[in-house]
Design a protein around this motif. Structure first.
Motif, PDB file in Angstrom:
ATOM      1  N   ALA A  23      10.064  -4.390  15.424  1.00 58.14           N
ATOM      2  CA  ALA A  23       8.730  -3.968  14.753  1.00 58.14           C
ATOM      3  C   ALA A  23       9.021  -3.169  13.406  1.00 58.14           C
ATOM      4  CB  ALA A  23       7.646  -3.156  15.549  1.00 58.14           C
ATOM      5  N   GLY A  24      10.289  -2.791  13.070  1.00 56.37           N
ATOM      6  CA  GLY A  24      10.693  -2.372  11.897  1.00 56.37           C
ATOM      7  C   GLY A  24      10.344  -0.874  11.713  1.00 56.37           C
ATOM      8  N   HIS A  25      10.618  -0.158  12.948  1.00 54.89           N
ATOM      9  CA  HIS A  25      10.478   1.132  13.065  1.00 54.89           C
ATOM     10  C   HIS A  25      12.075   1.653  12.979  1.00 54.89           C
ATOM     11  CE1 HIS A  25       6.367   1.642  13.897  1.00 54.89           C
ATOM     12  NE2 HIS A  25       6.227   0.646  14.728  1.00 54.89           N
ATOM     13  N   ALA A  26      12.206   2.919  12.223  1.00 55.47           N
ATOM     14  CA  ALA A  26      13.715   3.631  12.332  1.00 55.47           C
ATOM     15  C   ALA A  26      13.714   4.369  13.378  1.00 55.47           C
ATOM     16  CB  ALA A  26      13.661   4.322  11.001  1.00 55.47           C
ATOM     17  N   ASP A 177       7.683  -6.079  28.962  1.00 56.34           N
ATOM     18  CA  ASP A 177       7.168  -6.476  27.729  1.00 56.34           C
ATOM     19  C   ASP A 177       5.599  -6.050  27.279  1.00 56.34           C
ATOM     20  OD1 ASP A 177       9.786  -7.533  27.449  1.00 56.34           O
ATOM     21  OD2 ASP A 177       9.025  -9.672  27.785  1.00 56.34           O
ATOM     22  N   ASP A 178       5.016  -6.199  28.182  1.00 59.38           N
ATOM     23  CA  ASP A 178       3.511  -5.913  28.044  1.00 59.38           C
ATOM     24  C   ASP A 178       3.288  -4.292  27.852  1.00 59.38           C
ATOM     25  OD1 ASP A 178       2.611  -8.531  28.445  1.00 59.38           O
ATOM     26  OD2 ASP A 178       2.295  -8.042  30.511  1.00 59.38           O
ATOM     27  N   VAL A 183       2.634   0.036  23.630  1.00 58.26           N
ATOM     28  CA  VAL A 183       3.069   1.039  22.582  1.00 58.26           C
ATOM     29  C   VAL A 183       2.962   0.739  21.146  1.00 58.26           C
ATOM     30  CG1 VAL A 183       5.230   2.562  22.033  1.00 58.26           C
ATOM     31  CG2 VAL A 183       4.755   2.192  24.443  1.00 58.26           C
ATOM     32  N   LEU A 184       3.540  -0.348  20.802  1.00 56.53           N
ATOM     33  CA  LEU A 184       3.479  -1.064  19.476  1.00 56.53           C
ATOM     34  C   LEU A 184       2.004  -0.818  18.880  1.00 56.53           C
ATOM     35  CD1 LEU A 184       6.109  -3.807  19.336  1.00 56.53           C
ATOM     36  CD2 LEU A 184       6.436  -1.510  18.475  1.00 56.53           C
ATOM     37  N   ALA A 185       0.960  -1.583  19.880  1.00 60.70           N
ATOM     38  CA  ALA A 185      -0.268  -1.355  19.418  1.00 60.70           C
ATOM     39  C   ALA A 185      -0.819  -0.006  19.189  1.00 60.70           C
ATOM     40  CB  ALA A 185      -0.977  -2.279  20.643  1.00 60.70           C
ATOM     41  N   ARG A 188       0.341   1.285  15.659  1.00 59.55           N
ATOM     42  CA  ARG A 188      -0.384   0.886  14.783  1.00 59.55           C
ATOM     43  C   ARG A 188      -1.862   1.326  14.432  1.00 59.55           C
ATOM     44  NH1 ARG A 188       1.617  -3.949  16.801  1.00 59.55           N
ATOM     45  NH2 ARG A 188       0.141  -4.501  17.953  1.00 59.55           N
ATOM     46  N   GLN A 189      -2.481   1.838  15.741  1.00 54.62           N
ATOM     47  CA  GLN A 189      -3.748   2.536  15.485  1.00 54.62           C
ATOM     48  C   GLN A 189      -3.917   3.652  16.470  1.00 54.62           C
ATOM     49  OE1 GLN A 189      -7.082  -0.351  15.736  1.00 54.62           O
ATOM     50  NE2 GLN A 189      -8.576   1.060  15.421  1.00 54.62           N
ATOM     51  N   TRP A 190      -3.499   4.688  16.116  1.00 51.87           N
ATOM     52  CA  TRP A 190      -3.297   5.851  17.099  1.00 51.87           C
ATOM     53  C   TRP A 190      -4.676   6.353  17.392  1.00 51.87           C
ATOM     54  CZ3 TRP A 190       1.212   8.019  19.125  1.00 51.87           C
ATOM     55  CH2 TRP A 190       1.117   9.133  19.662  1.00 51.87           C
TER      56      TRP A 190
END
Length: 222
Positions: A23-26, A177-178, A183-185, A188-190
């Motif tokens: 997802a591009g996070h460091a 995976d779900d 977590v990624l969602a 994106r919108q905390w």
């Protein structure tokens, strides 16, 4: 986002590590050895939670994900890692102004007589009371490649007769995976408020129904 992922060499942590990097996070990933999967944008750091004072915190971290866990019935060991050490980690991250994402377990806070869940619940409460943005994720039984629960169920599934722990209890297993997608969602919108977020799969299954599905997936008759 620059993320400190503690427990990155474990089952859930390892899957999260891959998802976060894709997802591009460091990611600054930790393990007790300071070594792990070589992935783009990942820096491995040595961290033994029993000796947090020795940890050299990286600069400019935005978020702590605490994915540490211990599958054990040893109440003292669980209290030391999932309660005391995790709370110390959460407090240190909050003192540095980091957001907190605590990986817990469904049922934490409800069954104080179960050491695994009771120790998780203490760290959950700690995360939510530190005055920084914090989320507690409480997944149900997590299945997927590399998971201890998956391996145990897959070993059972070929047996012609299988002893069931509880024929009536129903689970809503969640694929790893779900969990990673959730977590990624959230990143994106905390959410505006600190919260406990239960995570369950779409279907409620008995242990027998779950094993039947695994049998079919492996080519065995249900």
């Amino acid at each position: 986002m620059r993320i400190l992922l503690v427990g990155a060499s474990g089952f859930i942590g390892g899957h999260l590590l891959h998802a976060l990097t894709l997802a591009g996070h460091a990611v600054c990933a930790t393990s007790r050895s300071g070594q792990g999967a070589a992935l783009p944008g990942v820096e491995w750091l040595r961290l033994d939670l029993r000796d947090l004072d020795a940890f050299e915190w990286p600069e400019a971290l935005d978020l702590l994900i605490n994915a540490t866990g211990l599958l054990s019935t040893d109440a003292d060991a669980l209290r030391a890692l999932q309660d005391q050490a995790s709370c110390a980690l959460l407090r240190a991250a909050a003192a540095r102004g980091m957001r907190l994402l605590q990986l817990s377990a469904l049922g934490a806070g409800e069954q104080e007589d179960v050491p695994f869940l009771a120790s998780k619940a203490v760290a959950d409460r700690c995360a939510l009371q530190l005055g920084v943005p914090a989320l507690v994720l409480r997944p149900s039984l997590v299945l997927g490649e590399g998971g201890a629960s998956s391996a145990w169920l897959q070993r059972l599934s070929p047996w012609p007769l299988i002893p069931l722990l509880d024929t009536g209890a129903r689970l809503q297993p969640l694929h790893v995976d779900d969990l990673c997608a959730a977590v990624l969602a959230l990143l994106r919108q905390w959410p505006a408020e600190n919260a406990v977020v239960p995570l369950v799969g779409p279907q409620a299954l008995t242990q027998g129904e779950l094993i039947d599905r695994l049998r079919v997936a492996q080519g065995w008759p249900a």
